[in-house]
Design a protein around this motif. Structure first.
Motif, mmCIF file in Angstrom:
data_model
loop_
_atom_site.group_PDB
_atom_site.id
_atom_site.type_symbol
_atom_site.label_atom_id
_atom_site.label_comp_id
_atom_site.label_asym_id
_atom_site.label_seq_id
_atom_site.Cartn_x
_atom_site.Cartn_y
_atom_site.Cartn_z
ATOM 1 N N GLY A 52 0.787 -1.227 0.000
ATOM 2 C CA GLY A 52 0.000 0.000 0.000
ATOM 3 C C GLY A 52 0.818 1.276 0.000
ATOM 4 O O GLY A 52 0.240 2.377 -0.034
ATOM 5 N N VAL A 53 2.164 1.187 0.015
ATOM 6 C CA VAL A 53 2.975 2.409 0.106
ATOM 7 C C VAL A 53 2.915 3.245 -1.173
ATOM 8 O O VAL A 53 3.229 4.440 -1.157
ATOM 9 C CB VAL A 53 4.457 2.073 0.431
ATOM 10 C CG1 VAL A 53 4.570 1.417 1.782
ATOM 11 C CG2 VAL A 53 5.079 1.218 -0.665
ATOM 12 N N LEU A 54 2.512 2.638 -2.288
ATOM 13 C CA LEU A 54 2.453 3.378 -3.544
ATOM 14 C C LEU A 54 1.120 4.095 -3.746
ATOM 15 O O LEU A 54 1.026 5.003 -4.583
ATOM 16 C CB LEU A 54 2.695 2.435 -4.732
ATOM 17 C CG LEU A 54 4.062 1.752 -4.804
ATOM 18 C CD1 LEU A 54 4.124 0.835 -6.027
ATOM 19 C CD2 LEU A 54 5.179 2.783 -4.869
ATOM 20 N N ARG A 55 0.126 3.722 -3.007
ATOM 21 C CA ARG A 55 -1.214 4.266 -3.252
ATOM 22 C C ARG A 55 -1.291 5.741 -2.817
ATOM 23 O O ARG A 55 -0.908 6.090 -1.700
ATOM 24 C CB ARG A 55 -2.269 3.434 -2.537
ATOM 25 C CG ARG A 55 -2.330 2.025 -3.111
ATOM 26 C CD ARG A 55 -3.391 1.160 -2.512
ATOM 27 N NE ARG A 55 -3.380 -0.145 -3.178
ATOM 28 C CZ ARG A 55 -4.105 -0.460 -4.240
ATOM 29 N NH1 ARG A 55 -4.913 0.447 -4.768
ATOM 30 N NH2 ARG A 55 -4.026 -1.657 -4.779
ATOM 31 N N ALA A 56 -1.782 6.568 -3.755
ATOM 32 C CA ALA A 56 -1.904 8.021 -3.545
ATOM 33 C C ALA A 56 -0.552 8.675 -3.273
ATOM 34 O O ALA A 56 -0.489 9.766 -2.706
ATOM 35 C CB ALA A 56 -2.877 8.329 -2.420
#
Length: 357
Positions: A52-56
């Motif tokens: 999830g570190v890439l999301r947004a």
């Protein structure tokens, strides 16, 4: 078939989700980034990630491979992400968390307009070959075209919604507004004739105040219904003029907004354009002997271009600008713009106004 599937979505988010599904296979990570208001990017769609570190994630201008590709407007790739000297390493921690080893990024470009970046991050070591780059570039080109179509469809829907709101406001003004006025006037007349009965007079005064309050509330509601976001105001006004032209003449008149939303214009500048288009449509009605008209709006920095194209008899060789066209040219010139009227080689007349935006 791939393009047909993308276009069928008619929604930017769905288009990009399908594009990522076509791009990434197996354990690969893929993402799309869209421009933000600060000249950078934000990752809007991510697939295949596990943390999830890439999301947004926000990408400042010209950082990482994604930012570099957006600025350069061409495909770029690194076969060793962490060892590459050709990119900044602002996002090494994010790539390491996702175990990405190499990245291929391609711009989402359509007729000079950038919709962002499409990127692929395999987790296995290797090198990108010509087929990988060609495949990703093909998907990006199809996705950019589909996004362009989706954005135009979205804008057309929004313009239609605001046009319907304005129509509803006009109907409410003519019906409910007129009824409230009649009620208030009637109560006032009764109050005048009820001076001998203080209790009845007090009740009528209260009803009159309530009618005034209801009229004020209605007026505020109508103002809200009529208002349009600044970016849609020009489209709403021009669509209304096309509808009015069609109602007057019986000829089809279509509004086409190209390349996304028109810019937000100051009301004074928008009024000049709308007045100019009305004058052009009036000339079509009087002189063109046309069977159809198209009004198009296109933003191509630094210009906003509005064109009125009919399929009529065209411009006579001895044509001289009349008072309306002269006034339009002067009004646009005061704002740094211009207007031209020419015959279309394929038939008809093209009236084209340009204004800096």
């Amino acid at each position: 078939m791939q393009y047909a599937e993308l276009v069928a979505a008619l929604d930017r988010g769905e288009v990009l989700r399908r594009a990522l599904a076509l791009l990434a296979v197996g354990s690969e990570v893929a993402w799309t980034a869209r421009p933000d208001a600060n000249g950078g990017l934000m990752l809007e769609q991510v697939t295949g990630d596990c943390s999830g570190v890439l999301r947004a994630l926000r990408v400042p201008p010209n950082t990482g491979l994604t930012g570099k590709v957006y600025r350069a407007g061409r495909a770029e790739w690194v076969d060793d992400y962490f060892g590459s000297q050709e990119i900044t390493h602002d996002f090494d921690r994010h790539m390491a968390t996702e175990k990405v080893r190499r990245v291929l990024a391609v711009p989402l470009l359509r007729e000079g307009e950038s919709f962002g970046v499409l990127a692929l991050g395999p987790r296995e070591d290797g090198t990108f070959g010509d087929r990988d780059i060609e495949h990703a570039s093909m998907i990006a080109a199809q996705a950019a075209l589909a996004v362009s179509v989706a954005e135009r469809a979205r804008l057309s829907r929004e313009v239609a919604i605001h046009e319907e709101r304005r129509r509803l406001a006009a109907d409410l003004h003519d019906s409910v507004g007129a009824l409230l006025f009649a009620i208030g006037s009637g109560v006032a007349d009764l109050a005048e004739s009820a001076q001998v009965d203080p209790e009845l007079r007090a009740r009528l005064d209260r009803l009159q105040r309530q009618a005034v309050d209801a009229t004020t509330a209605l007026r505020e509601s109508l103002r809200t219904l009529r208002s349009s976001p600044a970016a849609l105001a020009l489209g709403v006004a021009l669509r209304a003029d096309c509808v009015a032209f069609a109602d007057r003449t019986g000829l089809p008149a279509e509004l086409v907004i190209l390349d996304g939303e028109p810019p937000e214009l100051a009301p004074s500048r928008s009024d000049v354009l709308v007045t100019a288009v009305r004058e052009a449509l009036l000339n079509v009605e009087k002189h063109a002997h046309a069977s159809a008209v198209t009004v198009s709006v296109q933003r191509s920095r630094p210009w906003l271009t509005v064109a009125v194209h009919d399929d009529g008899v065209g411009v006579r060789p001895d044509h001289r600008p009349g008072l309306g066209l002269t006034s339009t040219a002067e009004a646009l010139a005061r704002l740094g713009g211009s207007v031209r009227v020419v015959s279309d080689p394929d038939g008809g007349t093209i009236w084209r106004a340009r204004l800096p935006c």
